[in-house]
Design an enzyme around this catalytic site. Structure first.
Site, PDB file in Angstrom:
ATOM      1  N   ARG A  37       0.815  -1.333  -0.397  1.00  0.00           N
ATOM      2  CA  ARG A  37      -0.048   0.148  -0.074  1.00  0.00           C
ATOM      3  C   ARG A  37       0.566   1.284  -0.105  1.00  0.00           C
ATOM      4  NH1 ARG A  37      -4.558  -1.871   4.622  1.00  0.00           N
ATOM      5  NH2 ARG A  37      -5.261  -3.066   3.808  1.00  0.00           N
ATOM      6  N   ARG A  41      -3.454   5.697   0.919  1.00  0.00           N
ATOM      7  CA  ARG A  41      -3.734   6.810   1.333  1.00  0.00           C
ATOM      8  C   ARG A  41      -3.880   8.236   2.528  1.00  0.00           C
ATOM      9  NH1 ARG A  41      -9.641   3.706   3.744  1.00  0.00           N
ATOM     10  NH2 ARG A  41      -7.556   1.854   3.587  1.00  0.00           N
ATOM     11  N   ARG A  50      -7.421  10.601  -6.002  1.00  0.00           N
ATOM     12  CA  ARG A  50      -9.193   9.917  -5.857  1.00  0.00           C
ATOM     13  C   ARG A  50      -9.634  10.998  -5.634  1.00  0.00           C
ATOM     14  NH1 ARG A  50      -9.209   4.963  -3.645  1.00  0.00           N
ATOM     15  NH2 ARG A  50     -11.509   5.701  -3.106  1.00  0.00           N
ATOM     16  N   ASP A  94      -6.453  -3.776  -7.534  1.00  0.00           N
ATOM     17  CA  ASP A  94      -8.042  -4.626  -5.687  1.00  0.00           C
ATOM     18  C   ASP A  94      -7.456  -5.598  -5.789  1.00  0.00           C
ATOM     19  OD1 ASP A  94     -10.128  -4.704  -4.615  1.00  0.00           O
ATOM     20  OD2 ASP A  94      -9.033  -3.322  -3.806  1.00  0.00           O
ATOM     21  N   TYR A 172     -13.968 -13.100  -0.174  1.00  0.00           N
ATOM     22  CA  TYR A 172     -15.260 -11.963  -0.512  1.00  0.00           C
ATOM     23  C   TYR A 172     -16.626 -11.991  -1.543  1.00  0.00           C
ATOM     24  CZ  TYR A 172     -11.933  -8.770   1.233  1.00  0.00           C
ATOM     25  OH  TYR A 172     -10.766  -7.923   2.038  1.00  0.00           O
TER      26      TYR A 172
END
EC number: 4.1.1.37
Length: 375
Positions: A37, A41, A50, A94, A172
Protein backbone atom coordinates in the site's frame (compact mmCIF):
# COMPACT_ATOMS: atom_id res chain seq x y z
CA UNK A 1 13.65 -11.80 -25.79
CA UNK A 2 16.21 -10.26 -23.44
CA UNK A 3 17.47 -12.66 -20.79
CA UNK A 4 16.86 -10.09 -18.06
CA UNK A 5 13.12 -10.15 -18.64
CA UNK A 6 12.74 -6.47 -19.56
CA UNK A 7 9.96 -7.40 -21.95
CA UNK A 8 9.05 -7.11 -25.60
CA UNK A 9 7.70 -3.55 -25.55
CA UNK A 10 10.97 -1.63 -25.68
CA UNK A 11 10.92 -0.74 -22.00
CA UNK A 12 13.77 1.36 -20.61
CA UNK A 13 16.75 -0.52 -19.21
CA UNK A 14 16.41 -1.33 -15.51
CA UNK A 15 18.82 0.73 -13.42
CA UNK A 16 18.17 -0.72 -9.95
CA UNK A 17 17.64 -4.50 -9.91
CA UNK A 18 18.40 -5.00 -6.19
CA UNK A 19 14.84 -6.12 -5.42
CA UNK A 20 14.85 -8.68 -8.22
CA UNK A 21 18.25 -10.05 -7.29
CA UNK A 22 17.17 -10.47 -3.66
CA UNK A 23 13.97 -12.19 -4.81
CA UNK A 24 15.99 -14.64 -6.88
CA UNK A 25 18.29 -15.33 -3.92
CA UNK A 26 21.33 -13.51 -5.33
CA UNK A 27 23.65 -11.41 -3.20
CA UNK A 28 22.90 -7.71 -2.90
CA UNK A 29 24.89 -4.72 -1.67
CA UNK A 30 22.08 -3.68 0.65
CA UNK A 31 18.60 -4.87 1.65
CA UNK A 32 15.94 -3.73 -0.83
CA UNK A 33 12.71 -2.30 0.59
CA UNK A 34 9.20 -1.52 -0.57
CA UNK A 35 5.89 -1.16 1.29
CA UNK A 36 2.54 -2.77 0.73
CA UNK A 37 0.00 0.00 0.00
CA UNK A 38 2.87 2.40 -0.64
CA UNK A 39 0.62 4.18 -3.15
CA UNK A 40 -2.10 4.76 -0.60
CA UNK A 41 -4.25 7.07 1.43
CA UNK A 42 -1.42 8.22 3.69
CA UNK A 43 -0.19 10.37 0.78
CA UNK A 44 -1.86 13.76 0.30
CA UNK A 45 -1.32 13.41 -3.46
CA UNK A 46 -3.25 10.13 -3.41
CA UNK A 47 -6.22 11.73 -1.67
CA UNK A 48 -6.14 14.64 -4.10
CA UNK A 49 -6.02 12.37 -7.15
CA UNK A 50 -8.76 10.09 -5.83
CA UNK A 51 -11.08 12.81 -4.52
CA UNK A 52 -13.16 13.13 -7.67
CA UNK A 53 -13.37 9.44 -8.56
CA UNK A 54 -15.05 6.28 -7.38
CA UNK A 55 -12.47 3.71 -6.24
CA UNK A 56 -13.10 1.12 -8.96
CA UNK A 57 -13.42 3.85 -11.60
CA UNK A 58 -9.89 4.79 -10.58
CA UNK A 59 -8.79 1.17 -10.93
CA UNK A 60 -10.21 1.13 -14.47
CA UNK A 61 -8.25 4.22 -15.51
CA UNK A 62 -4.73 3.28 -16.66
CA UNK A 63 -3.62 6.92 -16.42
CA UNK A 64 -4.91 7.25 -12.83
CA UNK A 65 -3.36 3.91 -11.81
CA UNK A 66 -0.03 5.02 -13.25
CA UNK A 67 -0.18 8.36 -11.47
CA UNK A 68 -1.08 6.75 -8.15
CA UNK A 69 1.65 4.12 -8.48
CA UNK A 70 4.29 6.72 -9.21
CA UNK A 71 2.59 9.83 -7.82
CA UNK A 72 3.79 11.24 -11.13
CA UNK A 73 1.78 14.05 -12.67
CA UNK A 74 3.07 15.02 -16.09
CA UNK A 75 5.23 17.89 -14.91
CA UNK A 76 6.82 16.50 -11.77
CA UNK A 77 7.62 13.39 -9.75
CA UNK A 78 6.38 13.20 -6.18
CA UNK A 79 5.81 10.49 -3.59
CA UNK A 80 6.30 7.61 -3.21
CA UNK A 81 9.10 6.93 -5.68
CA UNK A 82 10.75 10.32 -5.61
CA UNK A 83 10.48 11.21 -1.93
CA UNK A 84 11.34 7.67 -0.84
CA UNK A 85 14.21 5.69 -2.44
CA UNK A 86 12.07 2.55 -2.66
CA UNK A 87 13.48 -0.43 -4.52
CA UNK A 88 10.25 -1.52 -6.22
CA UNK A 89 6.90 -0.11 -7.31
CA UNK A 90 3.61 -2.02 -7.12
CA UNK A 91 0.85 -1.24 -9.57
CA UNK A 92 -2.21 0.53 -8.21
CA UNK A 93 -5.16 -1.86 -8.53
CA UNK A 94 -7.29 -4.09 -6.30
CA UNK A 95 -7.65 -7.82 -5.83
CA UNK A 96 -11.44 -7.56 -6.32
CA UNK A 97 -11.22 -6.60 -9.98
CA UNK A 98 -11.20 -10.37 -10.63
CA UNK A 99 -14.67 -11.02 -9.10
CA UNK A 100 -15.86 -7.97 -11.05
CA UNK A 101 -14.52 -9.47 -14.26
CA UNK A 102 -16.39 -12.68 -13.41
CA UNK A 103 -19.61 -10.67 -13.43
CA UNK A 104 -20.10 -9.79 -9.77
CA UNK A 105 -20.92 -6.26 -8.65
CA UNK A 106 -18.46 -4.82 -6.13
CA UNK A 107 -18.66 -1.37 -4.61
CA UNK A 108 -16.30 0.42 -2.24
CA UNK A 109 -18.34 1.80 0.66
CA UNK A 110 -16.70 4.70 2.54
CA UNK A 111 -15.87 3.68 6.09
CA UNK A 112 -16.79 0.05 5.43
CA UNK A 113 -14.70 -1.21 2.54
CA UNK A 114 -15.64 -3.54 -0.32
CA UNK A 115 -19.24 -4.70 -0.56
CA UNK A 116 -20.93 -7.27 -2.81
CA UNK A 117 -24.65 -6.39 -3.08
CA UNK A 118 -25.41 -9.92 -4.31
CA UNK A 119 -22.88 -12.35 -2.78
CA UNK A 120 -22.79 -16.05 -3.59
CA UNK A 121 -25.21 -17.71 -1.20
CA UNK A 122 -26.26 -20.96 -2.87
CA UNK A 123 -24.49 -23.46 -5.06
CA UNK A 124 -26.63 -22.43 -8.03
CA UNK A 125 -25.22 -18.90 -7.73
CA UNK A 126 -22.03 -20.17 -9.37
CA UNK A 127 -24.00 -20.21 -12.62
CA UNK A 128 -24.01 -16.39 -12.49
CA UNK A 129 -20.25 -16.27 -12.97
CA UNK A 130 -18.72 -15.68 -16.36
CA UNK A 131 -16.37 -18.15 -17.99
CA UNK A 132 -12.95 -17.62 -16.34
CA UNK A 133 -11.39 -17.62 -19.80
CA UNK A 134 -12.82 -14.13 -20.44
CA UNK A 135 -11.40 -12.56 -17.28
CA UNK A 136 -8.07 -11.51 -18.76
CA UNK A 137 -9.79 -9.75 -21.67
CA UNK A 138 -12.10 -7.98 -19.20
CA UNK A 139 -9.08 -6.68 -17.30
CA UNK A 140 -7.26 -5.08 -20.20
CA UNK A 141 -7.25 -1.80 -18.29
CA UNK A 142 -4.93 -3.34 -15.69
CA UNK A 143 -2.51 -4.42 -18.41
CA UNK A 144 -2.63 -0.94 -19.95
CA UNK A 145 -1.86 0.60 -16.54
CA UNK A 146 1.10 -1.75 -16.07
CA UNK A 147 2.56 -0.96 -19.49
CA UNK A 148 2.10 2.79 -19.01
CA UNK A 149 3.60 2.68 -15.51
CA UNK A 150 6.54 0.53 -16.62
CA UNK A 151 7.33 3.02 -19.37
CA UNK A 152 7.10 6.02 -17.05
CA UNK A 153 9.21 4.34 -14.39
CA UNK A 154 12.04 4.82 -16.88
CA UNK A 155 13.90 1.84 -15.41
CA UNK A 156 14.28 3.37 -11.94
CA UNK A 157 13.01 0.26 -10.11
CA UNK A 158 11.10 -2.94 -11.00
CA UNK A 159 7.30 -2.99 -11.18
CA UNK A 160 5.32 -5.58 -9.19
CA UNK A 161 1.98 -6.96 -10.37
CA UNK A 162 -0.40 -8.77 -8.05
CA UNK A 163 -3.65 -10.62 -7.49
CA UNK A 164 -5.66 -12.10 -4.65
CA UNK A 165 -5.37 -15.84 -4.01
CA UNK A 166 -8.39 -18.06 -4.75
CA UNK A 167 -9.48 -18.59 -1.12
CA UNK A 168 -9.26 -14.89 -0.30
CA UNK A 169 -11.34 -13.99 -3.36
CA UNK A 170 -13.87 -16.71 -2.54
CA UNK A 171 -14.17 -15.42 1.02
CA UNK A 172 -15.17 -11.95 -0.22
CA UNK A 173 -17.52 -13.32 -2.88
CA UNK A 174 -19.42 -15.53 -0.46
CA UNK A 175 -19.25 -13.29 2.60
CA UNK A 176 -20.24 -10.18 0.69
CA UNK A 177 -17.44 -8.07 2.15
CA UNK A 178 -15.06 -8.02 5.07
CA UNK A 179 -15.76 -10.09 8.18
CA UNK A 180 -14.11 -10.85 11.50
CA UNK A 181 -14.97 -14.55 11.15
CA UNK A 182 -15.65 -15.28 7.46
CA UNK A 183 -18.32 -17.63 8.84
CA UNK A 184 -20.44 -17.65 5.67
CA UNK A 185 -17.45 -18.49 3.49
CA UNK A 186 -16.26 -21.19 5.91
CA UNK A 187 -19.78 -22.59 6.04
CA UNK A 188 -19.35 -23.30 2.34
CA UNK A 189 -16.13 -25.20 3.00
CA UNK A 190 -17.86 -27.48 5.49
CA UNK A 191 -21.33 -27.76 3.95
CA UNK A 192 -20.54 -27.41 0.24
CA UNK A 193 -17.00 -28.73 -0.24
CA UNK A 194 -17.61 -29.75 -3.86
CA UNK A 195 -19.06 -26.35 -4.78
CA UNK A 196 -16.20 -24.68 -2.89
CA UNK A 197 -13.64 -26.54 -4.97
CA UNK A 198 -15.61 -25.66 -8.10
CA UNK A 199 -15.47 -21.97 -7.20
CA UNK A 200 -11.79 -22.13 -6.24
CA UNK A 201 -11.06 -23.81 -9.59
CA UNK A 202 -12.92 -21.07 -11.45
CA UNK A 203 -10.89 -18.45 -9.64
CA UNK A 204 -7.61 -20.26 -10.25
CA UNK A 205 -8.41 -20.61 -13.94
CA UNK A 206 -9.11 -16.86 -14.04
CA UNK A 207 -5.99 -15.86 -12.13
CA UNK A 208 -3.43 -17.77 -14.21
CA UNK A 209 -3.92 -15.90 -17.52
CA UNK A 210 -4.47 -12.66 -15.59
CA UNK A 211 -1.07 -12.94 -13.92
CA UNK A 212 0.63 -14.04 -17.12
CA UNK A 213 -0.98 -11.05 -18.83
CA UNK A 214 0.51 -8.76 -16.21
CA UNK A 215 3.99 -10.05 -17.05
CA UNK A 216 3.37 -9.65 -20.78
CA UNK A 217 2.26 -6.08 -20.03
CA UNK A 218 5.47 -5.31 -18.14
CA UNK A 219 5.28 -6.60 -14.55
CA UNK A 220 8.71 -7.80 -13.41
CA UNK A 221 7.52 -9.67 -10.30
CA UNK A 222 4.18 -10.97 -9.04
CA UNK A 223 2.71 -11.08 -5.53
CA UNK A 224 -0.23 -13.31 -4.59
CA UNK A 225 -2.16 -12.02 -1.58
CA UNK A 226 -3.75 -14.71 0.61
CA UNK A 227 -5.12 -12.04 2.91
CA UNK A 228 -7.57 -14.32 4.71
CA UNK A 229 -5.26 -17.26 5.43
CA UNK A 230 -5.69 -16.62 9.15
CA UNK A 231 -9.37 -17.55 9.02
CA UNK A 232 -8.37 -21.11 8.15
CA UNK A 233 -6.63 -23.57 10.43
CA UNK A 234 -4.06 -26.01 9.04
CA UNK A 235 -6.67 -28.56 7.92
CA UNK A 236 -8.84 -26.18 5.91
CA UNK A 237 -5.82 -24.30 4.57
CA UNK A 238 -4.17 -27.46 3.29
CA UNK A 239 -7.44 -28.59 1.69
CA UNK A 240 -8.90 -25.40 0.23
CA UNK A 241 -6.11 -22.83 -0.07
CA UNK A 242 -2.69 -24.43 -0.51
CA UNK A 243 -3.46 -26.62 -3.58
CA UNK A 244 -4.64 -23.58 -5.52
CA UNK A 245 -1.74 -21.41 -4.34
CA UNK A 246 0.59 -24.10 -5.67
CA UNK A 247 -1.28 -24.43 -8.94
CA UNK A 248 -1.17 -20.69 -9.61
CA UNK A 249 2.63 -20.65 -9.30
CA UNK A 250 3.10 -23.83 -11.32
CA UNK A 251 0.80 -22.81 -14.18
CA UNK A 252 2.00 -19.19 -14.39
CA UNK A 253 5.61 -20.35 -14.66
CA UNK A 254 4.69 -22.99 -17.25
CA UNK A 255 2.74 -20.56 -19.41
CA UNK A 256 5.49 -17.96 -19.32
CA UNK A 257 7.93 -20.61 -20.49
CA UNK A 258 5.56 -21.79 -23.22
CA UNK A 259 5.22 -18.21 -24.44
CA UNK A 260 9.00 -17.79 -24.57
CA UNK A 261 8.93 -15.18 -21.81
CA UNK A 262 11.58 -14.87 -19.12
CA UNK A 263 10.49 -16.02 -15.66
CA UNK A 264 9.69 -13.47 -12.98
CA UNK A 265 10.02 -14.00 -9.21
CA UNK A 266 6.74 -14.76 -7.46
CA UNK A 267 5.86 -13.79 -3.88
CA UNK A 268 3.25 -15.45 -1.68
CA UNK A 269 1.96 -13.38 1.22
CA UNK A 270 -0.41 -15.33 3.46
CA UNK A 271 -1.44 -13.04 6.30
CA UNK A 272 -1.68 -14.90 9.64
CA UNK A 273 -0.62 -18.06 7.83
CA UNK A 274 2.25 -18.75 10.23
CA UNK A 275 1.01 -22.33 10.69
CA UNK A 276 1.83 -23.08 7.05
CA UNK A 277 5.28 -21.53 6.59
CA UNK A 278 6.95 -24.79 5.60
CA UNK A 279 4.23 -25.57 3.07
CA UNK A 280 4.32 -22.06 1.62
CA UNK A 281 8.11 -22.26 1.25
CA UNK A 282 7.62 -25.34 -0.93
CA UNK A 283 4.68 -24.00 -2.94
CA UNK A 284 6.72 -22.81 -5.91
CA UNK A 285 7.31 -19.18 -4.95
CA UNK A 286 10.71 -17.54 -4.77
CA UNK A 287 9.66 -15.25 -1.90
CA UNK A 288 7.53 -15.86 1.19
CA UNK A 289 6.10 -12.72 2.77
CA UNK A 290 5.68 -12.62 6.54
CA UNK A 291 3.29 -10.60 8.67
CA UNK A 292 4.48 -9.00 11.89
CA UNK A 293 3.36 -11.88 14.15
CA UNK A 294 6.18 -14.14 12.96
CA UNK A 295 9.65 -14.07 14.53
CA UNK A 296 12.17 -13.70 11.66
CA UNK A 297 14.78 -16.08 13.10
CA UNK A 298 12.20 -18.81 13.69
CA UNK A 299 10.75 -18.27 10.22
CA UNK A 300 14.19 -18.74 8.65
CA UNK A 301 14.75 -21.91 10.66
CA UNK A 302 11.42 -23.27 9.45
CA UNK A 303 11.66 -22.42 5.76
CA UNK A 304 15.38 -23.07 5.25
CA UNK A 305 17.66 -21.17 2.89
CA UNK A 306 16.03 -21.95 -0.43
CA UNK A 307 13.55 -19.05 -0.44
CA UNK A 308 13.78 -15.33 0.14
CA UNK A 309 11.82 -13.89 3.05
CA UNK A 310 9.97 -10.58 2.90
CA UNK A 311 8.64 -8.44 5.74
CA UNK A 312 7.78 -7.88 8.46
CA UNK A 313 7.82 -4.74 10.63
CA UNK A 314 4.57 -4.10 12.47
CA UNK A 315 2.91 -1.32 10.43
CA UNK A 316 1.99 0.43 13.66
CA UNK A 317 5.69 0.77 14.45
CA UNK A 318 5.58 3.73 12.06
CA UNK A 319 3.64 5.60 14.74
CA UNK A 320 6.82 5.53 16.83
CA UNK A 321 9.46 8.25 16.76
CA UNK A 322 11.88 8.25 13.84
CA UNK A 323 14.67 7.28 16.24
CA UNK A 324 12.73 4.26 17.50
CA UNK A 325 11.82 3.28 13.96
CA UNK A 326 15.54 3.14 13.22
CA UNK A 327 16.15 0.91 16.24
CA UNK A 328 13.29 -1.44 15.30
CA UNK A 329 14.56 -1.68 11.73
CA UNK A 330 18.07 -2.47 12.91
CA UNK A 331 16.76 -5.32 15.08
CA UNK A 332 14.63 -6.63 12.20
CA UNK A 333 17.60 -6.63 9.82
CA UNK A 334 19.80 -8.35 12.39
CA UNK A 335 17.15 -11.05 12.83
CA UNK A 336 16.58 -11.67 9.12
CA UNK A 337 20.23 -11.51 8.12
CA UNK A 338 21.84 -9.71 5.19
CA UNK A 339 20.90 -11.97 2.27
CA UNK A 340 17.79 -13.64 0.82
CA UNK A 341 15.73 -10.89 2.36
CA UNK A 342 13.47 -8.05 1.20
CA UNK A 343 12.40 -5.53 3.81
CA UNK A 344 8.74 -4.58 4.04
CA UNK A 345 6.02 -4.06 6.59
CA UNK A 346 4.03 -7.00 7.94
CA UNK A 347 0.93 -5.57 6.24
CA UNK A 348 -0.01 -2.41 4.35
CA UNK A 349 0.44 1.22 5.33
CA UNK A 350 -2.50 2.81 7.17
CA UNK A 351 -4.19 6.03 6.00
CA UNK A 352 -3.19 8.13 9.01
CA UNK A 353 0.52 7.37 8.87
CA UNK A 354 3.02 10.21 8.58
CA UNK A 355 4.85 10.05 5.22
CA UNK A 356 7.99 11.28 7.00
CA UNK A 357 7.96 8.13 9.12
CA UNK A 358 7.64 6.01 6.00
CA UNK A 359 10.74 7.78 4.74
CA UNK A 360 12.49 7.09 8.05
CA UNK A 361 11.69 3.38 7.65
CA UNK A 362 13.06 3.21 4.10
CA UNK A 363 16.19 5.18 4.96
CA UNK A 364 16.84 3.04 8.05
CA UNK A 365 16.65 -0.16 5.99
CA UNK A 366 19.21 1.13 3.50
CA UNK A 367 21.52 2.59 6.12
CA UNK A 368 21.56 -0.30 8.57
CA UNK A 369 21.72 -3.00 5.88
CA UNK A 370 24.84 -1.43 4.39
CA UNK A 371 26.42 -1.30 7.85
CA UNK A 372 25.41 -4.90 8.48
CA UNK A 373 27.28 -6.05 5.37
CA UNK A 374 30.43 -4.22 6.45
CA UNK A 375 30.62 -6.11 9.75
Amino acid sequence: MEADGLGLKGFPELKNDTFLRAAWGEETDYTPVWCMRQAGRYLPEFRETRAAQDFFSTCRSPEACCELTLQQPVSYFLQPLRRFPLDAAIIFSDILVVPQALGMEVTMVPGKGPSFPEPLREERDLERLRDPAVVASELGYVFQAITLTRQRLAGRVPLIGFAGAPWTLMAYMVEGGGSSTMAQAKRWLYQRPQASHQLLRILTDALIPYLVGQVVAGAQALQLFESHAGHLGPHLFNKFALPYIRDVAKQVKARLQEAGLAPVPMIIFAKDGHFALEELAQAGYEVVGLDWTVAPKKARERVGKTVTLQGNLDPCALYASEEEIGQLVKQMLDDFGPQRYIANLGHGLYPDMDPEHVGAFVDAVHRHSRLLRQN
